[in-house]
Write an enzyme that holds these catalytic residues in place. Sequence first.
Site, PDB file in Angstrom:
ATOM      1  N   PRO A 162      21.407 134.881  46.822  1.00  0.00           N
ATOM      2  CA  PRO A 162      22.205 135.121  45.610  1.00  0.00           C
ATOM      3  C   PRO A 162      21.981 136.513  45.047  1.00  0.00           C
ATOM      4  O   PRO A 162      20.844 136.979  44.932  1.00  0.00           O
ATOM      5  CB  PRO A 162      21.706 134.034  44.656  1.00  0.00           C
ATOM      6  CG  PRO A 162      21.282 132.923  45.568  1.00  0.00           C
ATOM      7  CD  PRO A 162      20.694 133.599  46.777  1.00  0.00           C
ATOM      8  N   CYS A 163      23.087 137.168  44.689  1.00  0.00           N
ATOM      9  CA  CYS A 163      23.003 138.594  44.349  1.00  0.00           C
ATOM     10  C   CYS A 163      23.270 138.894  42.878  1.00  0.00           C
ATOM     11  O   CYS A 163      23.206 140.051  42.469  1.00  0.00           O
ATOM     12  CB  CYS A 163      24.012 139.373  45.200  1.00  0.00           C
ATOM     13  SG  CYS A 163      25.723 138.818  44.998  1.00  0.00           S
ATOM     14  N   GLN A 164      23.589 137.887  42.049  1.00  0.00           N
ATOM     15  CA  GLN A 164      23.951 138.167  40.666  1.00  0.00           C
ATOM     16  C   GLN A 164      22.850 138.907  39.911  1.00  0.00           C
ATOM     17  O   GLN A 164      23.113 139.741  39.052  1.00  0.00           O
ATOM     18  CB  GLN A 164      24.305 136.866  39.935  1.00  0.00           C
ATOM     19  CG  GLN A 164      25.618 136.240  40.369  1.00  0.00           C
ATOM     20  CD  GLN A 164      25.453 135.348  41.577  1.00  0.00           C
ATOM     21  OE1 GLN A 164      24.409 135.359  42.223  1.00  0.00           O
ATOM     22  NE2 GLN A 164      26.472 134.588  41.907  1.00  0.00           N
ATOM     23  N   PHE A 173      20.980 141.178  40.945  1.00  0.00           N
ATOM     24  CA  PHE A 173      20.898 142.582  41.324  1.00  0.00           C
ATOM     25  C   PHE A 173      22.161 143.362  40.976  1.00  0.00           C
ATOM     26  O   PHE A 173      22.188 144.583  41.069  1.00  0.00           O
ATOM     27  CB  PHE A 173      20.658 142.707  42.828  1.00  0.00           C
ATOM     28  CG  PHE A 173      19.430 142.000  43.319  1.00  0.00           C
ATOM     29  CD1 PHE A 173      18.190 142.240  42.744  1.00  0.00           C
ATOM     30  CD2 PHE A 173      19.511 141.084  44.356  1.00  0.00           C
ATOM     31  CE1 PHE A 173      17.059 141.596  43.197  1.00  0.00           C
ATOM     32  CE2 PHE A 173      18.385 140.430  44.824  1.00  0.00           C
ATOM     33  CZ  PHE A 173      17.149 140.680  44.241  1.00  0.00           C
TER      34      PHE A 173
END
Length: 399
Positions: free
Chosen positions: A93-95, A97
């Site tokens: 999951p990238c939220q 960053f």
Amino acid sequence: MEYFAPTRYCAIGPFICVDLFSGAGGLAAGFRDAGFSVLSGSDIDPSAATTFRKNFPESSFFLGNITDLRASDLMRDGGFKRGGLDCLIGGPPCQAFSYNNHQRSIAHVRAGLFREYLRIVRTLRPQTLVMENVPGILTIGNGAILDEIYRALESLGYECRAKILYAEDFGSPQQRRRVFFIATRRVWDDNLFPPGICKPVAKPKSNLFVHDWIPTESEDCYLRVNVWSAIGDLPSLRNGAKRDKPKPYRFAAQTWLQQHLRGRQRLARNHNGNIIGSKMVERIRHVPQGGSWRDIPRRLLPTGMKRALRSDHTRRYGRLRRTGVCCTILTKCDPHWGSYIHPTSDRVITVREAARLQTFKDNFHFTGPLSSQYVQVGNAVPPLLAQAVAEAIVAHLTG
């Protein structure tokens, strides 16, 4: 951790991979198209899991928190030993960053999930690995995450590089930037990062591709697809049209991308979109192709937007331009978020149109509530981009 066995067994190809944080399966779709057998996927989202299982019946699935997933279970399920996996793929999951997250923090719980990916790597020791994320991961904490990933993989005998790839360079008509970590236990090969399929080439003679070419100041053209070359053949819809019924295409495929995405499909599925209210319809009727909230009469703007500066919210209430590219497909194609108004109809783009802009093939069916389908599409890696990366991996493994 809930386990789902494959529902259709088939021969295993020459290359095998496992997909962690798989979501609906954008990375896996690209790797399968490049010749990989996707042994299994894993994610915490039940709706995404159902979509993955529907589109990858030959693969098993592990549904649950990644912290509960054991690498030994993956090896036992896939029938391979330590070091026997050709490629481990996944996008933690990238939220946490993302540059769009104004509260992004290295201490965020979801920011640490890349360590679970590395935990699986320690046991599996795949020949290669591909980890995808947003560019913000490179700079958060003054590069602390980047250094940690490099050090961890180096200690395991991998050489790793990171590079930002642009989706529009690989056949996706959207502005999407993603960083790819690619690592190998073999000698590093600079060709592990694909160069992109959209290079300057001579203008074609066939009218079949006329929508795909963006002219430059020179005599050359760039083979970069635009919005209409991706979605122009899909059925016409009006705001509030009946949902969930497959619809016939408007006409024969007119571009190479339409041909590629349609295949042998005769009906367009998932061609459903959120219904917008009468006030919103009245606003967007004033927005031309390529326009935005600035084209809406001030009396029709929401109270908050009336206080906005002309330099603010540049993509809000934006209408797509047929000959342009789309802004990044997010998890919610809402006019408040960006340019997600259809080029010629007063409505938002449908799930299928968003999937087309992401380069999902039309035989890839999304399941679950409509809102979840948008999330699955927005979280995915464009399959054409994933396929280019996978083909580079194949060339590395065979070379």
